[in-house]
Design an enzyme around this catalytic site. Structure first.
Site, short mmCIF file in Angstrom:
data_model
loop_
_atom_site.label_atom_id
_atom_site.label_comp_id
_atom_site.label_asym_id
_atom_site.label_seq_id
_atom_site.Cartn_x
_atom_site.Cartn_y
_atom_site.Cartn_z
N ARG A 67 14.28 7.60 -11.18
CA ARG A 67 14.73 6.24 -11.48
C ARG A 67 16.17 6.24 -12.02
NH1 ARG A 67 10.45 2.36 -14.47
NH2 ARG A 67 12.33 1.10 -14.48
N GLN A 98 14.85 -8.02 -20.55
CA GLN A 98 13.63 -7.25 -20.26
C GLN A 98 14.00 -5.99 -19.49
OE1 GLN A 98 11.97 -10.98 -18.29
NE2 GLN A 98 10.10 -9.96 -18.91
N VAL A 100 15.71 -2.39 -18.40
CA VAL A 100 15.94 -1.12 -19.09
C VAL A 100 17.11 -0.35 -18.46
CG1 VAL A 100 13.51 -0.88 -19.79
CG2 VAL A 100 14.27 0.18 -17.65
N HIS A 116 12.50 -4.02 -23.77
CA HIS A 116 11.70 -2.91 -23.24
C HIS A 116 12.42 -1.56 -23.31
CE1 HIS A 116 9.47 -6.21 -20.78
NE2 HIS A 116 9.01 -6.10 -22.00
N CYS A 144 13.44 18.07 -27.93
CA CYS A 144 14.21 17.52 -29.04
C CYS A 144 15.11 18.60 -29.65
CB CYS A 144 13.23 16.98 -30.08
SG CYS A 144 14.03 16.38 -31.57
N GLY A 184 16.55 -14.97 -13.85
CA GLY A 184 15.91 -13.91 -13.07
C GLY A 184 14.65 -13.33 -13.67
N THR A 185 13.88 -14.17 -14.34
CA THR A 185 12.61 -13.68 -14.84
C THR A 185 11.50 -14.59 -14.36
OG1 THR A 185 11.25 -13.24 -16.79
CG2 THR A 185 13.10 -14.73 -17.10
N ILE A 211 15.97 -17.61 -8.14
CA ILE A 211 16.03 -17.86 -6.69
C ILE A 211 14.89 -18.78 -6.23
CG2 ILE A 211 17.37 -15.85 -5.88
CD1 ILE A 211 14.71 -14.43 -5.40
ZN ZN Z 1 12.13 15.76 -32.72
#
Ligand code: ZN
Length: 241
Positions: A67, A98, A100, A116, A144, A184-185, A211
Protein backbone atom coordinates in the site's frame (compact mmCIF):
# COMPACT_ATOMS: atom_id res chain seq x y z
CA UNK A 1 -25.48 26.89 -5.38
CA UNK A 2 -21.77 27.54 -5.66
CA UNK A 3 -22.47 31.23 -5.05
CA UNK A 4 -24.34 30.40 -1.85
CA UNK A 5 -21.48 28.14 -0.72
CA UNK A 6 -18.98 30.83 -1.54
CA UNK A 7 -20.86 33.46 0.51
CA UNK A 8 -21.11 31.12 3.51
CA UNK A 9 -17.41 30.26 3.49
CA UNK A 10 -16.25 33.76 2.74
CA UNK A 11 -18.12 35.17 5.74
CA UNK A 12 -17.39 32.49 8.30
CA UNK A 13 -14.62 32.65 10.87
CA UNK A 14 -14.75 29.00 11.84
CA UNK A 15 -14.62 26.29 9.20
CA UNK A 16 -14.18 22.55 9.55
CA UNK A 17 -13.56 20.29 6.60
CA UNK A 18 -14.23 16.56 6.68
CA UNK A 19 -12.63 14.51 3.91
CA UNK A 20 -12.93 10.86 2.92
CA UNK A 21 -11.69 8.40 0.33
CA UNK A 22 -13.26 10.31 -2.57
CA UNK A 23 -10.68 13.11 -2.46
CA UNK A 24 -7.81 10.57 -2.50
CA UNK A 25 -9.45 8.54 -5.26
CA UNK A 26 -9.15 11.59 -7.51
CA UNK A 27 -5.38 11.37 -7.02
CA UNK A 28 -5.47 7.71 -7.97
CA UNK A 29 -5.37 6.12 -4.51
CA UNK A 30 -7.38 2.88 -4.74
CA UNK A 31 -9.89 2.26 -1.99
CA UNK A 32 -8.22 -1.11 -1.21
CA UNK A 33 -11.56 -2.60 -0.26
CA UNK A 34 -12.01 -3.74 -3.80
CA UNK A 35 -8.35 -4.54 -4.28
CA UNK A 36 -7.49 -7.08 -6.91
CA UNK A 37 -4.36 -8.40 -8.59
CA UNK A 38 -1.71 -9.27 -6.06
CA UNK A 39 -4.10 -9.14 -3.12
CA UNK A 40 -7.23 -10.42 -4.89
CA UNK A 41 -7.25 -13.74 -3.08
CA UNK A 42 -7.39 -12.05 0.31
CA UNK A 43 -10.29 -10.30 1.92
CA UNK A 44 -8.69 -6.91 2.47
CA UNK A 45 -10.99 -6.16 5.38
CA UNK A 46 -9.49 -9.21 7.05
CA UNK A 47 -5.92 -8.01 6.56
CA UNK A 48 -6.51 -4.68 8.24
CA UNK A 49 -7.45 -6.04 11.63
CA UNK A 50 -5.61 -6.60 14.93
CA UNK A 51 -6.47 -10.32 14.69
CA UNK A 52 -4.80 -10.66 11.28
CA UNK A 53 -1.70 -8.92 12.62
CA UNK A 54 -1.54 -11.22 15.59
CA UNK A 55 -1.99 -14.26 13.39
CA UNK A 56 0.41 -13.29 10.63
CA UNK A 57 2.26 -9.98 11.09
CA UNK A 58 4.50 -10.69 8.12
CA UNK A 59 1.54 -10.95 5.77
CA UNK A 60 -0.04 -7.77 7.15
CA UNK A 61 3.27 -5.91 6.80
CA UNK A 62 3.60 -7.19 3.25
CA UNK A 63 0.17 -5.73 2.54
CA UNK A 64 1.13 -2.38 4.11
CA UNK A 65 4.44 -2.25 2.31
CA UNK A 66 2.52 -2.72 -0.92
CA UNK A 67 0.00 0.00 0.00
CA UNK A 68 2.84 2.40 0.87
CA UNK A 69 4.44 1.70 -2.47
CA UNK A 70 1.17 2.45 -4.30
CA UNK A 71 0.52 5.64 -2.31
CA UNK A 72 4.10 6.88 -2.71
CA UNK A 73 3.45 7.23 -6.43
CA UNK A 74 0.41 9.49 -6.19
CA UNK A 75 0.31 13.24 -5.71
CA UNK A 76 -2.09 15.72 -4.13
CA UNK A 77 -4.70 16.92 -6.62
CA UNK A 78 -6.29 20.38 -7.12
CA UNK A 79 -8.81 19.66 -4.33
CA UNK A 80 -5.98 19.12 -1.82
CA UNK A 81 -4.36 22.33 -3.00
CA UNK A 82 -7.60 24.31 -2.68
CA UNK A 83 -7.86 23.18 0.95
CA UNK A 84 -4.40 24.61 1.62
CA UNK A 85 -5.66 27.93 0.22
CA UNK A 86 -8.74 27.76 2.43
CA UNK A 87 -6.59 27.22 5.51
CA UNK A 88 -4.80 30.46 4.70
CA UNK A 89 -8.04 32.41 4.25
CA UNK A 90 -10.16 31.22 7.20
CA UNK A 91 -9.01 32.37 10.66
CA UNK A 92 -10.15 29.24 12.53
CA UNK A 93 -9.70 26.21 10.29
CA UNK A 94 -9.47 22.51 11.01
CA UNK A 95 -9.24 19.68 8.51
CA UNK A 96 -10.55 16.34 9.74
CA UNK A 97 -9.71 13.42 7.47
CA UNK A 98 -10.57 9.75 7.33
CA UNK A 99 -7.69 9.18 4.92
CA UNK A 100 -4.40 7.63 6.00
CA UNK A 101 -2.37 8.45 2.88
CA UNK A 102 -0.85 11.71 4.12
CA UNK A 103 -1.78 13.61 0.95
CA UNK A 104 -3.19 16.58 2.89
CA UNK A 105 0.14 17.21 4.66
CA UNK A 106 1.99 16.67 1.46
CA UNK A 107 -0.17 19.39 -0.11
CA UNK A 108 0.63 21.71 2.81
CA UNK A 109 -2.26 21.66 5.28
CA UNK A 110 -1.10 22.21 8.84
CA UNK A 111 -4.04 22.26 11.19
CA UNK A 112 -5.50 18.82 10.87
CA UNK A 113 -6.76 15.69 12.56
CA UNK A 114 -6.28 12.23 11.07
CA UNK A 115 -9.12 10.12 12.44
CA UNK A 116 -7.71 6.84 11.18
CA UNK A 117 -3.98 7.53 11.57
CA UNK A 118 -1.31 7.79 8.90
CA UNK A 119 0.26 5.01 6.86
CA UNK A 120 3.66 6.76 6.88
CA UNK A 121 3.93 6.46 10.64
CA UNK A 122 4.79 3.36 12.64
CA UNK A 123 4.18 2.62 16.29
CA UNK A 124 5.48 0.07 18.72
CA UNK A 125 3.20 -2.76 19.82
CA UNK A 126 4.72 -2.57 23.32
CA UNK A 127 6.15 0.83 24.25
CA UNK A 128 5.17 4.42 23.37
CA UNK A 129 7.46 4.67 20.35
CA UNK A 130 5.78 6.46 17.43
CA UNK A 131 7.65 7.79 14.43
CA UNK A 132 7.38 8.75 10.81
CA UNK A 133 9.20 6.35 8.49
CA UNK A 134 8.82 6.78 4.77
CA UNK A 135 11.22 4.04 3.71
CA UNK A 136 9.96 1.60 1.10
CA UNK A 137 9.84 -1.21 1.76
CA UNK A 138 10.15 -1.49 5.51
CA UNK A 139 11.66 -4.78 6.72
CA UNK A 140 9.23 -7.71 6.56
CA UNK A 141 8.98 -7.52 10.37
CA UNK A 142 10.13 -4.05 11.46
CA UNK A 143 11.17 -3.70 15.08
CA UNK A 144 11.17 -0.87 17.61
CA UNK A 145 14.54 0.91 18.02
CA UNK A 146 13.75 1.46 21.71
CA UNK A 147 12.57 -1.95 22.91
CA UNK A 148 12.94 -4.30 19.91
CA UNK A 149 9.25 -5.25 19.91
CA UNK A 150 7.35 -5.50 16.67
CA UNK A 151 6.26 -2.26 15.02
CA UNK A 152 2.86 -1.84 13.39
CA UNK A 153 1.42 0.72 10.99
CA UNK A 154 -0.02 3.73 12.83
CA UNK A 155 -3.48 3.27 11.39
CA UNK A 156 -6.80 2.39 12.97
CA UNK A 157 -7.79 -1.11 11.90
CA UNK A 158 -11.27 -2.53 11.54
CA UNK A 159 -12.58 -3.36 14.97
CA UNK A 160 -10.25 -0.91 16.73
CA UNK A 161 -11.27 2.23 18.58
CA UNK A 162 -10.07 5.63 17.46
CA UNK A 163 -7.48 7.44 19.53
CA UNK A 164 -9.70 9.19 22.12
CA UNK A 165 -7.60 12.38 22.02
CA UNK A 166 -7.96 12.60 18.26
CA UNK A 167 -11.67 11.95 18.40
CA UNK A 168 -12.20 14.51 21.19
CA UNK A 169 -10.37 17.16 19.20
CA UNK A 170 -12.57 16.49 16.19
CA UNK A 171 -15.78 16.52 18.22
CA UNK A 172 -14.91 19.74 20.02
CA UNK A 173 -14.04 21.44 16.74
CA UNK A 174 -17.24 20.23 15.11
CA UNK A 175 -19.34 21.43 18.03
CA UNK A 176 -18.29 25.03 17.61
CA UNK A 177 -18.00 25.45 13.90
CA UNK A 178 -20.05 27.75 11.74
CA UNK A 179 -19.62 25.81 8.52
CA UNK A 180 -18.78 22.17 7.85
CA UNK A 181 -17.52 21.28 4.41
CA UNK A 182 -17.90 17.55 3.70
CA UNK A 183 -15.83 16.23 0.80
CA UNK A 184 -15.66 12.80 -0.79
CA UNK A 185 -17.09 10.79 2.03
CA UNK A 186 -20.01 8.42 1.72
CA UNK A 187 -21.04 9.33 5.28
CA UNK A 188 -21.61 5.73 6.25
CA UNK A 189 -18.33 5.02 8.06
CA UNK A 190 -18.33 6.01 11.73
CA UNK A 191 -17.48 8.28 13.37
CA UNK A 192 -17.35 10.50 10.30
CA UNK A 193 -21.07 10.15 9.72
CA UNK A 194 -21.93 11.08 13.29
CA UNK A 195 -19.69 14.16 13.07
CA UNK A 196 -21.85 15.46 10.23
CA UNK A 197 -25.02 14.96 12.26
CA UNK A 198 -23.39 16.57 15.28
CA UNK A 199 -22.49 19.67 13.28
CA UNK A 200 -26.07 19.87 12.03
CA UNK A 201 -27.44 19.51 15.54
CA UNK A 202 -25.20 22.35 16.74
CA UNK A 203 -26.48 24.63 14.01
CA UNK A 204 -23.61 24.59 11.52
CA UNK A 205 -24.22 25.10 7.85
CA UNK A 206 -23.35 21.89 5.99
CA UNK A 207 -21.87 22.06 2.51
CA UNK A 208 -21.26 18.78 0.74
CA UNK A 209 -19.07 18.16 -2.32
CA UNK A 210 -19.40 14.68 -3.79
CA UNK A 211 -19.63 12.98 -7.15
CA UNK A 212 -23.04 11.61 -6.21
CA UNK A 213 -25.66 12.09 -3.52
CA UNK A 214 -24.91 10.41 -0.20
CA UNK A 215 -26.62 9.97 3.12
CA UNK A 216 -25.17 13.33 4.12
CA UNK A 217 -27.12 14.97 1.30
CA UNK A 218 -30.26 14.61 3.39
CA UNK A 219 -28.96 17.04 5.98
CA UNK A 220 -26.65 19.13 3.82
CA UNK A 221 -27.78 22.71 3.29
CA UNK A 222 -25.87 22.86 0.04
CA UNK A 223 -24.84 19.89 -2.10
CA UNK A 224 -22.39 20.52 -4.92
CA UNK A 225 -22.22 17.49 -7.19
CA UNK A 226 -18.98 16.96 -9.08
CA UNK A 227 -15.35 16.08 -8.65
CA UNK A 228 -13.78 17.80 -5.66
CA UNK A 229 -10.76 18.57 -7.84
CA UNK A 230 -13.02 20.69 -10.05
CA UNK A 231 -15.58 22.11 -7.62
CA UNK A 232 -13.24 23.16 -4.80
CA UNK A 233 -10.78 25.17 -6.91
CA UNK A 234 -13.78 26.98 -8.44
CA UNK A 235 -15.07 27.80 -4.98
CA UNK A 236 -11.75 29.08 -3.71
CA UNK A 237 -10.87 30.92 -6.87
CA UNK A 238 -14.13 32.83 -6.59
CA UNK A 239 -12.85 34.41 -3.33
CA UNK A 240 -10.29 36.33 -5.28
CA UNK A 241 -12.68 37.78 -7.85
ZN1 ZN B 1 9.03 -0.21 21.60
Amino acid sequence: MIKKAREAILHCRRLRVLTGAGISAESGVPTFRGANGLWGKYNVMELATPEAFQRNPELVWKFYNWRREVIAKVKPNPAHKALVDLEKIIPDFLLITQNVDGLHQQAGNKNMVELHGNIWWVKCTTCEYLAQDRSIPLPSLPTCPKCSSLLRPNVVWFGEALDPEVLDKAIEAIENTEVLLVIGTSAVVQPAASLIWLAKEKGALIIEINIEKTEASEIADITLLGKAGEVLPQLVKSFRE
